[in-house]
Write an enzyme that holds these catalytic residues in place. Structure first.
Site, PDB file in Angstrom:
ATOM      1  CD  GLU A 307     -22.546  82.701  19.377  1.00  0.00           C
ATOM      2  OE1 GLU A 307     -21.388  82.913  19.135  1.00  0.00           O
ATOM      3  OE2 GLU A 307     -23.222  83.332  19.854  1.00  0.00           O
ATOM      4  CD  GLU A 329     -20.230  89.132  17.073  1.00  0.00           C
ATOM      5  OE1 GLU A 329     -20.668  88.483  16.548  1.00  0.00           O
ATOM      6  OE2 GLU A 329     -18.967  88.996  17.988  1.00  0.00           O
TER       7      GLU A 329
END
Ligand code: TRP
Ligand code: ZN
Length: 880
Positions: A307, A329
């Site tokens: 994150e 991602e």
């Protein structure tokens, strides 16, 4: 109740992208927060995008489930004739090129069980906006290529919600009448709406600071329920490590003065990278040795890293549209994998990532939802947060690094940020930056983004005089979308072992100097031959070292050769692969003959060699001594003989445990904890091998294993050892009643530990687990509205317990089918993931197939089925 769409939605196509007609310059929001009803006022300053066609597009705002009180433009309140609503989109014709649009809506967080938008979690209120949750909070052009600056005012009851957080910096706060208060947050970075976040509640905080490489001080705050405050330290350590690592490895610094992480027990996924205000599933934050395993500690470090790394790869440079999801991602998973590799054991991490890709992503590729890392179409974007987009996407990024070298990759990344900071871009932009920075042509590489399924790489070797010729050929899977794609650009690392199992230089014919021991070949044709000199005839090839491309490798090694690679390949991934192939051969035969083959000498020798290798990293040994899972064995079969696979694997484990019992016991005693728990790498690795040996013995039904497990369960001073002992007892079919009871009594109030207690029981490979699940669902700690509980009980059962899920009478299917009907109405995102358990319904033989299909059909016929589950079920049934 969540808002239902009812009727089927059409798929959205990647090719139909068009830029937004309007940009948002500034967003000002005021949220008057309360659990039952929250009032949201949003003022947007919008500006028309100059369009090529000269046409004047209407402003399009998305909204879902909003109770709209008013919409005004430039201070004038609109009537319903002034705009048009179609589905989730409001179309507004605006005469000028700029306007101020103000909306007032009411939403109901306490009723939001979908956990998307603004919802209540325990006593907290919080948001989840990716991918399209912001439209459940307010009217907005909810697409990632609209980037705006946000200023957010939060107002709430002060005793109920003493902490009020949003993105960016707190610029103002104060008291109001009636014990109310407010805070104003300003985020100086323009961002897409999916990165918006709000948290309100009575939270405790652990605070620290990080000084960046350039000397700025950043305040770090990790927030949780006050009861969990003493389990935040590891998350904080991990955050600081991540910040330092990104500076050192990629030259990337954090950009705000404050960084928050908030832990919640009610969360659909792992965690969310909201700008400056990450929100995490508590399982990826809370840890101490008493309640978290070594695997939990490692996962927390990795997810905190993930994150945090999104701040550059995702937030500063974001996705133009959701088809580009792997842009952020795949890249960010690659970065978190590298983070773990640099902090821990690179070899073990790579073994796990390669094995995980084969177990999960190859499975997805073989199923009804197979898609490229950059999908071509979707109905519900939430269904595309997949192991293909994430983990295969990370492999695609890794291939750039393999092809360009670490330095070349770094140059490419630097150029990517220089060109695109503050923009919403595409995978093509990433490729162009990599190519341009290295002055090379990567046009062929683009095919990796378009191809569906797992490519096959076939290899064969022959001698021609003094030369060794390696012939390679590649194939894409049969899939309509693969037509006309052509050959992929595959980096293939190879090496050879001589008769004494030493590494040989790999020298191409025509070269004068001896080559490296691991050689990078690039296959960018359907087939090609590589000629090597100075390799002895008996040299054993080690192909696709380091799993250098995400492909299925086919090569005909002899069992003797595999045993040599398993013992001596310096490449850990291929050592592990060789061991896998060796045990798979034995298991294939055992499944076919319904009994173990007579001669298991080679496999026994390979296992013995691992035990007798004094210098081996114990964590690597544990990986090498792992049999393929029942799911992995099922993957290549059609029909799948569920019980035959279970029997063969259990028998082989028992056989090896019997043969190696003394060695297993020795290892268990040698590696028994000495002194109190320690989290350092060596201690973790030793616990991993120790517990692996214990489980092996206990699952093989050996009394020696059960005895040791009971002792360990009583004496353990940490969750890794205690949980390993409990697993050994439960999964080994030993009497575990007392252990389960004492565990429950001890951890009844700890939600995360109770998840482990649920999961281990849901995993027990026995038909009676179906009835056990019904019992667990009635346990006071179980809630269908809590995704962690659903995953621990029903998810684990459906995915990790083939024996019970596929019980011959269909009771396992019924149980999951019924749960899905209930769950779909509460939380479509979580339901859709669970529905994937039926994806391979065609492969389980006539009777089981019919029963699985019946569950899918019953779901498909459910009135008001969510688009999420509908997309999965429809794809599985194979109807349009
Ligand atoms: N972007 C998040 C991550 O990879 C994951 C995510 C996507 C997510 N959609 C979500 C998390 C919905 C929670 C809920 O880190
Ligand atoms: Zn991510």
């Amino acid at each position: 109740m969540s808002i239902r769409h009812g009727a089927s939605r059409p798929a959205i196509e990647r090719s139909s992208y068009s830029p937004p007609g309007w940009q948002v310059e500034q967003v000002e929001m005021n949220l008057v927060l309360a659990r039952e009803s929250t009032r949201v006022t949003t003022r947007l300053t919008v500006r028309r995008n100059p369009s090529d066609s000269g046409a004047s597009a209407p402003l399009e705002l998305n909204g879902s489930g909003l109770e709209t009180e008013s919409i005004s433009v430039d201070g004038r309140r609109l009537s319903t004739e002034d705009y048009r609503i179609e589905g989730e989109t409001l179309h507004l014709e605006l005469p000028e090129d700029r306007a101020t649009v103000e909306t007032v809506v009411t939403i109901h967080p306490a009723e939001n069980t979908a956990l998307e938008g603004l919802y209540a979690a325990g006593d907290m209120l919080l948001t989840q906006c990716e991918a399209e949750g912001f439209r459940k909070i307010t009217w907005y052009p909810d697409r990632p290529d609209v980037m705006a600056r946000f200023r957010v005012r939060l107002e709430a009851d002060r005793s109920e919600f003493p902490i009020l957080l949003s993105n960016g910096n707190c610029v103002e706060s104060g008291e109001l009448a009636d014990d109310r208060h407010y805070a104003v947050w300003d985020d100086p970075f323009a961002k897409p709406s999916y990165l918006f976040a709000v948290v309100a509640g009575d939270l405790a905080v652990l605070e620290d600071t990080h000084t960046t490489a350039s000397g700025r001080e950043v305040t770090l705050k990790v927030w949780s329920d006050p009861a969990d405050l003493d389990r935040l330290q590891w998350a904080m350590e991990s955050l600081k490590q991540a910040m330092r690592w990104d500076e050192q490895r990629f030259g990337l610094e954090y950009d705000l003065d404050i960084y928050h992480i908030v832990a919640t027990h009610d969360f659909n996924m792992g965690a969310m990278e909201n700008k400056g205000l990450n929100i995490f599933n508590s399982r990826y934050v809370l840890a101490d040795p008493e309640t978290a395993t070594d695997a939990d500690f490692e996962a927390i470090e990795a997810v905190i890293g993930h994150e945090y790394f999104h701040n550059w790869t995702g937030n500063r440079v974001t996705c133009r549209d959701w088809f580009q999801l792997t842009l952020k991602e795949g890249l960010t998973v690659f970065r978190d994998q590298e983070f773990t590799s640099d902090l821990r054991s690179r070899g073990v991490k790579r073994i796990q990532d390669a094995a995980n890709l084969k177990a999960r992503q190859f499975l997805e590729d073989a199923g009804p939802m197979a898609h490229p890392v950059r999908p071509e179409r979707y109905i519900e974007i939430n269904n595309f947060y997949t192991s293909t987009v994430y983990e295969k996407g990370a492999e695609v990024v890794r291939m750039y690094q393999t092809l360009l070298g670490r330095e070349g990759f770094r140059k490419g990344l630097d150029l990517y940020f220089r060109r695109h900071d503050g923009q919403a871009v595409t995978c093509d932009d990433f490729l162009a930056a990599m190519a341009d920075a290295n002055d090379t042509n990567l046009d062929l590489f683009e095919r990796w983004y378009r191809q569906t399924g797992t490519p096959t790489l076939r290899a064969s070797i022959r001698r021609e005089g003094e030369e060794t010729v390696l012939a390679l050929s590649q194939n894409l899977t049969e899939h309509p979308d693969n037509r006309g794609i052509g050959a992929l650009m595959m980096p293939i690392k190879v090496g050879f072992l001589d008769a004494d199992n030493r590494s040989l230089p790999v020298t191409l014919s025509g070269e004068d100097e001896p080559g490296p021991e691991t050689r990078l070949l690039v296959l960018d044709q359907p087939q090609a031959e590589f000629r090597f000199r100075d390799l002895p005839e008996e040299a054993v090839p080690s192909l696709l070292r380091d799993f250098s491309a995400p492909v299925k490798l086919i090569f005909d090694w002899s069992a003797e050769e595999l045993a040599r690679l398993a013992g001596f390949d310096p490449d850990p991934v291929n050592r592990h692969q060789a061991m896998r192939r060796l045990s798979e051969r034995v298991l294939d035969q055992a499944i076919a003959d319904a009994q173990l083959p007579n001669n298991l000498d080679l496999l026994e020798q390979a296992w013995t060699a691992v035990f007798d290798d004094d210098s081996i990293d114990p964590a690597l040994a544990a990986e090498l001594l792992t049999l393929p899972t029942e799911n992995e064995l099922a993957q290549e079969r059609d029909p799948v003989d569920v019980d035959g696979i279970h029997r063969a694997r259990s028998e082989l484990r028992s056989h090896l445990a019997g043969k190696l019992e003394t060695r297993l016991l020795d290892r268990i005693d040698e590696l028994a904890p000495q002194g109190p728990w320690s989290g350092d790498g060596r201690a973790v690795a030793e616990r991993s091998l120790h517990n692996h040996c214990l489980e092996m013995l206990a699952l093989a039904g050996r009394d020696s294993g059960a005895g040791r497990a009971r002792e360990q369960f009583e004496s353990a001073d940490n969750m890794t050892d205690r949980m390993a002992a409990l697993r050994a007892l439960v999964l080994g079919g030993h009497d575990a009643t007392a252990a389960l009871e004492s565990f429950e009594a001890r951890y009844r109030d700890n939600a995360l530990v109770m998840d482990k207690w649920f999961a281990v029981q849901a995993m027990k490979p026995h038909g009676s687990t179906v009835e056990k699940i019904a019992e667990l669902r009635n346990h006071p700690a179980f809630r269908m509205t809590n995704p962690n509980k659903v995953r621990a009980v029903i998810g684990v059962f459906a995915v990790h317990n083939p024996v019970a899920f596929h019980r011959a009478d269909g009771a396992g299917y019924r149980l999951v089918g019924e749960a899905l009907h209930e769950l779909d109405e509460l939380n479509p995102q979580v339901a859709a993931r669970l529905a994937g358990a039926f994806n391979r319904w065609r492969a389980y033989g006539e009777k089981r197939s019919a029963m699985m299909k019946a569950e899918l059909e019953e779901l498909a016929a459910k009135p008001g089925l969510s688009p999420d589950v509908e997309e999965i079920v429809t794809a599985a049934l194979g109807v349009e």
